[in-house]
Structure formats: C-alpha cells, structure tokens
Design a protein around this motif. Structure first.
Motif, PDB file in Angstrom:
ATOM      1  N   ASN A  31       0.790  -1.240   0.000  1.00 19.32           N
ATOM      2  CA  ASN A  31       0.000   0.000   0.000  1.00 19.32           C
ATOM      3  C   ASN A  31       0.821   1.289   0.000  1.00 19.32           C
ATOM      4  O   ASN A  31       0.301   2.350  -0.324  1.00 19.32           O
ATOM      5  CB  ASN A  31      -0.935   0.013   1.214  1.00 19.32           C
ATOM      6  CG  ASN A  31      -1.966  -1.094   1.116  1.00 19.32           C
ATOM      7  OD1 ASN A  31      -2.863  -1.027   0.275  1.00 19.32           O
ATOM      8  ND2 ASN A  31      -1.819  -2.128   1.935  1.00 19.32           N
ATOM      9  N   GLN A 146       3.025  13.970  -4.864  1.00 19.78           N
ATOM     10  CA  GLN A 146       4.021  13.001  -4.389  1.00 19.78           C
ATOM     11  C   GLN A 146       5.155  13.818  -3.774  1.00 19.78           C
ATOM     12  O   GLN A 146       5.695  14.727  -4.423  1.00 19.78           O
ATOM     13  CB  GLN A 146       4.556  12.176  -5.567  1.00 19.78           C
ATOM     14  CG  GLN A 146       3.503  11.318  -6.245  1.00 19.78           C
ATOM     15  CD  GLN A 146       3.989  10.845  -7.605  1.00 19.78           C
ATOM     16  OE1 GLN A 146       4.336  11.657  -8.474  1.00 19.78           O
ATOM     17  NE2 GLN A 146       4.020   9.540  -7.806  1.00 19.78           N
ATOM     18  N   LEU A 179      -3.689   7.412  -1.947  1.00 18.11           N
ATOM     19  CA  LEU A 179      -4.061   6.476  -3.013  1.00 18.11           C
ATOM     20  C   LEU A 179      -3.219   5.213  -2.800  1.00 18.11           C
ATOM     21  O   LEU A 179      -2.032   5.176  -3.177  1.00 18.11           O
ATOM     22  CB  LEU A 179      -3.787   7.110  -4.373  1.00 18.11           C
ATOM     23  CG  LEU A 179      -4.286   6.331  -5.590  1.00 18.11           C
ATOM     24  CD1 LEU A 179      -5.809   6.247  -5.593  1.00 18.11           C
ATOM     25  CD2 LEU A 179      -3.819   6.999  -6.874  1.00 18.11           C
ATOM     26  N   SER A 182       0.014   3.521  -4.890  1.00 19.94           N
ATOM     27  CA  SER A 182       0.509   4.409  -5.958  1.00 19.94           C
ATOM     28  C   SER A 182       2.033   4.521  -5.941  1.00 19.94           C
ATOM     29  O   SER A 182       2.625   5.034  -6.891  1.00 19.94           O
ATOM     30  CB  SER A 182      -0.141   5.799  -5.874  1.00 19.94           C
ATOM     31  OG  SER A 182      -0.137   6.275  -4.554  1.00 19.94           O
ATOM     32  N   HIS A 183       2.700   4.023  -4.891  1.00 21.56           N
ATOM     33  CA  HIS A 183       4.177   3.986  -4.892  1.00 21.56           C
ATOM     34  C   HIS A 183       4.665   2.909  -5.874  1.00 21.56           C
ATOM     35  O   HIS A 183       5.821   2.923  -6.287  1.00 21.56           O
ATOM     36  CB  HIS A 183       4.711   3.714  -3.483  1.00 21.56           C
ATOM     37  CG  HIS A 183       4.374   2.361  -2.944  1.00 21.56           C
ATOM     38  ND1 HIS A 183       3.092   1.868  -2.960  1.00 21.56           N
ATOM     39  CD2 HIS A 183       5.150   1.378  -2.412  1.00 21.56           C
ATOM     40  CE1 HIS A 183       3.097   0.644  -2.449  1.00 21.56           C
ATOM     41  NE2 HIS A 183       4.328   0.330  -2.110  1.00 21.56           N
ATOM     42  N   ASP A 185       2.263   1.704  -8.583  1.00 21.13           N
ATOM     43  CA  ASP A 185       1.564   2.027  -9.825  1.00 21.13           C
ATOM     44  C   ASP A 185       0.883   3.385  -9.680  1.00 21.13           C
ATOM     45  O   ASP A 185      -0.077   3.498  -8.908  1.00 21.13           O
ATOM     46  CB  ASP A 185       0.520   0.942 -10.115  1.00 21.13           C
ATOM     47  CG  ASP A 185      -0.280   1.245 -11.374  1.00 21.13           C
ATOM     48  OD1 ASP A 185       0.167   2.103 -12.161  1.00 21.13           O
ATOM     49  OD2 ASP A 185      -1.360   0.640 -11.541  1.00 21.13           O
ATOM     50  N   PRO A 186       1.364   4.461 -10.301  1.00 21.77           N
ATOM     51  CA  PRO A 186       2.368   4.485 -11.367  1.00 21.77           C
ATOM     52  C   PRO A 186       3.797   4.229 -10.902  1.00 21.77           C
ATOM     53  O   PRO A 186       4.657   3.907 -11.731  1.00 21.77           O
ATOM     54  CB  PRO A 186       2.241   5.886 -11.945  1.00 21.77           C
ATOM     55  CG  PRO A 186       1.729   6.721 -10.837  1.00 21.77           C
ATOM     56  CD  PRO A 186       0.844   5.828 -10.012  1.00 21.77           C
ATOM     57  N   HIS A 211      -4.285  15.270 -12.993  1.00 22.04           N
ATOM     58  CA  HIS A 211      -4.718  13.998 -12.423  1.00 22.04           C
ATOM     59  C   HIS A 211      -5.716  14.146 -11.295  1.00 22.04           C
ATOM     60  O   HIS A 211      -6.257  13.162 -10.831  1.00 22.04           O
ATOM     61  CB  HIS A 211      -3.519  13.219 -11.885  1.00 22.04           C
ATOM     62  CG  HIS A 211      -2.844  12.403 -12.929  1.00 22.04           C
ATOM     63  ND1 HIS A 211      -2.193  12.976 -13.977  1.00 22.04           N
ATOM     64  CD2 HIS A 211      -2.719  11.070 -13.083  1.00 22.04           C
ATOM     65  CE1 HIS A 211      -1.697  12.026 -14.747  1.00 22.04           C
ATOM     66  NE2 HIS A 211      -2.005  10.867 -14.224  1.00 22.04           N
ATOM     67  N   LEU A 215      -8.042  11.036 -10.230  1.00 21.04           N
ATOM     68  CA  LEU A 215      -7.501  10.274  -9.097  1.00 21.04           C
ATOM     69  C   LEU A 215      -8.410  10.360  -7.892  1.00 21.04           C
ATOM     70  O   LEU A 215      -8.568   9.417  -7.136  1.00 21.04           O
ATOM     71  CB  LEU A 215      -6.110  10.793  -8.737  1.00 21.04           C
ATOM     72  CG  LEU A 215      -5.005  10.384  -9.686  1.00 21.04           C
ATOM     73  CD1 LEU A 215      -3.684  10.969  -9.257  1.00 21.04           C
ATOM     74  CD2 LEU A 215      -4.891   8.870  -9.759  1.00 21.04           C
ATOM     75  N   LEU A 237       4.053   7.899  -2.848  1.00 22.70           N
ATOM     76  CA  LEU A 237       2.618   7.679  -2.567  1.00 22.70           C
ATOM     77  C   LEU A 237       1.842   8.957  -2.898  1.00 22.70           C
ATOM     78  O   LEU A 237       2.191  10.051  -2.427  1.00 22.70           O
ATOM     79  CB  LEU A 237       2.415   7.322  -1.082  1.00 22.70           C
ATOM     80  CG  LEU A 237       0.974   6.934  -0.754  1.00 22.70           C
ATOM     81  CD1 LEU A 237       0.688   5.494  -1.184  1.00 22.70           C
ATOM     82  CD2 LEU A 237       0.680   7.108   0.735  1.00 22.70           C
ATOM     83  N   ILE A 238       0.816   8.829  -3.698  1.00 23.97           N
ATOM     84  CA  ILE A 238      -0.012   9.991  -4.045  1.00 23.97           C
ATOM     85  C   ILE A 238      -0.957  10.269  -2.872  1.00 23.97           C
ATOM     86  O   ILE A 238      -1.651   9.363  -2.396  1.00 23.97           O
ATOM     87  CB  ILE A 238      -0.777   9.720  -5.355  1.00 23.97           C
ATOM     88  CG1 ILE A 238       0.230   9.580  -6.507  1.00 23.97           C
ATOM     89  CG2 ILE A 238      -1.791  10.825  -5.631  1.00 23.97           C
ATOM     90  CD1 ILE A 238      -0.389   9.157  -7.840  1.00 23.97           C
ATOM     91  N   HIS A 239      -0.926  11.522  -2.405  1.00 24.11           N
ATOM     92  CA  HIS A 239      -1.735  11.866  -1.239  1.00 24.11           C
ATOM     93  C   HIS A 239      -2.073  13.348  -1.261  1.00 24.11           C
ATOM     94  O   HIS A 239      -1.521  14.120  -2.043  1.00 24.11           O
ATOM     95  CB  HIS A 239      -1.001  11.493   0.052  1.00 24.11           C
ATOM     96  CG  HIS A 239       0.239  12.325   0.285  1.00 24.11           C
ATOM     97  ND1 HIS A 239       1.407  12.130  -0.419  1.00 24.11           N
ATOM     98  CD2 HIS A 239       0.482  13.372   1.125  1.00 24.11           C
ATOM     99  CE1 HIS A 239       2.308  13.005  -0.024  1.00 24.11           C
ATOM    100  NE2 HIS A 239       1.775  13.782   0.906  1.00 24.11           N
TER     101      HIS A 239
END
Ligand SMILES: O=C(O)CCC(=O)C(=O)O
Length: 311
Positions: A31, A146, A179, A182-183, A185-186, A211, A215, A237-239
C-alpha cells in the motif's frame, strides 16, 4: 514475493528485530503507507502545540523556523484580526528547536524509521502543519501530490515520511487521504504544478498535473487518526488533504527521513525544475544568491541517528 521460504522486500529494509511484524511489512509493501497507533503520548503533543502557539505569538524566538501564513489571511479583508494560530498554516525547518526536536529524536519513531532507511538516518524536512478552518476560499485543501517532487536526493525507497496527528483527524477537519499502492503504480514521479483550482492555492502547494479529478474519483482512502497516531509513507505515494470544514485548526507534526546513503541529484531539466526554481527564488529574496537546490537541502537537514555519509 516469495523466494524459497524467505520473502524479499523492496520498500522496507528490515523488521528492526521484529519491531515491524511481517503483516505490517506486507501492508506497507503493497500500500505504500502504514499507520502505527498512539506512538506519541498526549504530554508530548501538548508540548508541541504550546510551542507552536508561543512561536506564532512571538513569545519565544523562532530562530531559523519559517512561519507561513495561509493565503486566505493575505487576500481576505479582516482576517488580520483573528489570532495568529488561526492564520499560520505551517511552520517549517523546526529540526533544531529544543521542544520540537523531541519529535525527530523520539527513539520509538526512529526505531520504525530504521525499518525503511537502515541505521544511519538524516531528518531532511520538518514541519508542523496547522490547517486553518476554511473561510470559503478552499485554500485549506492540499492538492494530490508526491513528496518526491520536492526532494533533491535519491533513492526514493530509502526515504520515508512520518505524519503524526496532534488531535483527532477526520474527513471533516481535512485528514490526509492517500491512493494506496501508488508507490508501485504508477510508481514514478509525475509532473507537478500549481493546481488550476477556482479557489485560492497556498505557496508551494503543487499538485499532479491533470490527475486531480480522475484520481480523486479513484480509490483514495481517508486516514482517520487519533492523537499520537503516526502514518509512515513512501515519497511516491499519491496523497493530499481536503478542506477543514470545522471551526478549529487541525494540527499534525511531520518529518521526512532519509538514509544517509542517499545521494544528492541534479534536477536541472527534469519535472522538478519548477520547484527548484521556486526555491532558488525564495532563497534569493532572503539574501542567498545562487543557492543550489541541493545546498538548500544540506542546510535544512540534521543527522538524527548513526553516522553521516553523503547527505
Ligand atoms: O497535512 C496536510 O494536510 C498535508 C500535508 C502534506 O501532504 C504535505 O505537506 O506534503
């Protein structure tokens, strides 16, 4: 990933003598984040809060700490009359402060950080985030991003963020959202810039280009946390975080730690050129002509465990 009977891990280095259970490691690997409950006690959190208020009120010297006001307090008439605690949205570079250093040097926190970075640890970026109640401008939102976008050092897998709730945080007061995965994918750094929002956007709050809406609709989860709970997360990680719809400020204390084995990189002509230029301009206005993005990181970081190496 199984290799014979032994698992191999990519995003964690060790369990630090069993501190991090295999289940927790697996969770982070998959995750890109992990919440450890009640890592900090209320006494320490109260000390951090009092120190923040004293710095805002000018009761103690701020030293090298940068105090940032929320954009709404600059553009909205009348906001200058509310307390400083209501309009300061962040203080940064708090690593050398005699009270805040109790966070960055906290043995249990560093024991967990060691699982990601190894024994030699630099604290690279430090802040206390004070999300103000939103006045309608939606400036209290933090766009999806990110953290690696801001960093001039690598590798990413040897960097970890810690973010500790100083009070109960929920969707209502703008807790973090992430998300998951996301670390991986992508799993790469995406280009960032200021979001094209209708409302106001704070200085330095870059978001992933184009995005945000898609997203947001995807599988983000909100991290509801209690005081002292700490989330560790990967720099890819997307956050982000939503608006604070309550009447109280929302406080968290946070740091990015990196292995001393990380190395500085040159971000010229990469997607990070925009943030490097912005930082250079801020440094220039403060009297530091021609400060390189890497120098900026060297000045603000602090060894917190083990031996200094490249950073
Ligand atoms: O605390 C928040 O609301 C978001 C903080 C964050 O993501 C950051 O500063 O990178």
């Amino acid at each position: 990933m199984a290799t014979g009977n032994r698992k191999s891990y990519k995003y964690t280095l060790s369990s630090n003598d069993g501190l991090m259970s295999p289940e927790l490691r697996d969770f982070y690997e998959k995750n890109g984040f992990l919440v450890i409950r009640r890592l900090f006690n209320q006494t320490l959190l109260d000390q951090f809060k009092q120190r923040f208020v004293d710095i805002c009120d000018g009761k103690v010297s701020r030293g090298g700490i940068t105090v940032m006001r929320d954009i709404s307090s600059i553009v909205e008439k009348g906001r200058e009359f509310v307390s400083k605690e209501q309009i300061v949205n962040k203080i940064q570079d708090i690593l050398w402060d005699e009270v805040f250093e109790r966070y960055f040097l906290h043995p249990k926190l560093l024991d967990y950080v060691q699982c990601f970075t190894g024994n030699n640890i630099m604290a690279m970026h430090s802040m206390l985030i004070n999300k103000p109640p939103d006045t309608g401008s939606m400036s209290s939102r933090h766009p999806m991003h990110q953290d690696l976008h801001y960093f001039a050092f690598r590798p990413a897998d040897k960097i970890v963020a810690t973010w500790t709730a100083m009070q109960t945080v929920t969707e209502a007061n703008g807790c973090l959202f992430v998300l998951p995965g996301s670390h991986v994918d992508p799993g790469k750094l995406l280009p960032h810039e200021y979001p094209q929002w209708k409302g106001a956007v704070n200085k330095g709050f870059h978001g992933i280009i184009g995005h945000d809406d898609s997203l947001r609709a995807a599988k983000i989860i909100h991290l509801n946390m209690n005081p002292g709970d700490t989330v560790f997360f990967h720099p890819l990680l997307i956050h982000g975080s939503g608006p604070n719809t309550t009447k109280e400020t929302r406080k968290a204390i946070s740091c990015h730690f990196a292995s001393c084995e990380c190395q500085y990189i040159d971000v010229t002509d990469t997607t990070q050129q925009n943030i490097a230029d912005e930082v250079k301009e801020i440094a220039r206005r403060r009297g530091f002509d021609d400060m390189d993005f890497r120098d900026f990181w060297k000045f603000r970081s602090r060894l917190v465990r083990g031996l200094k190496m490249h950073l």
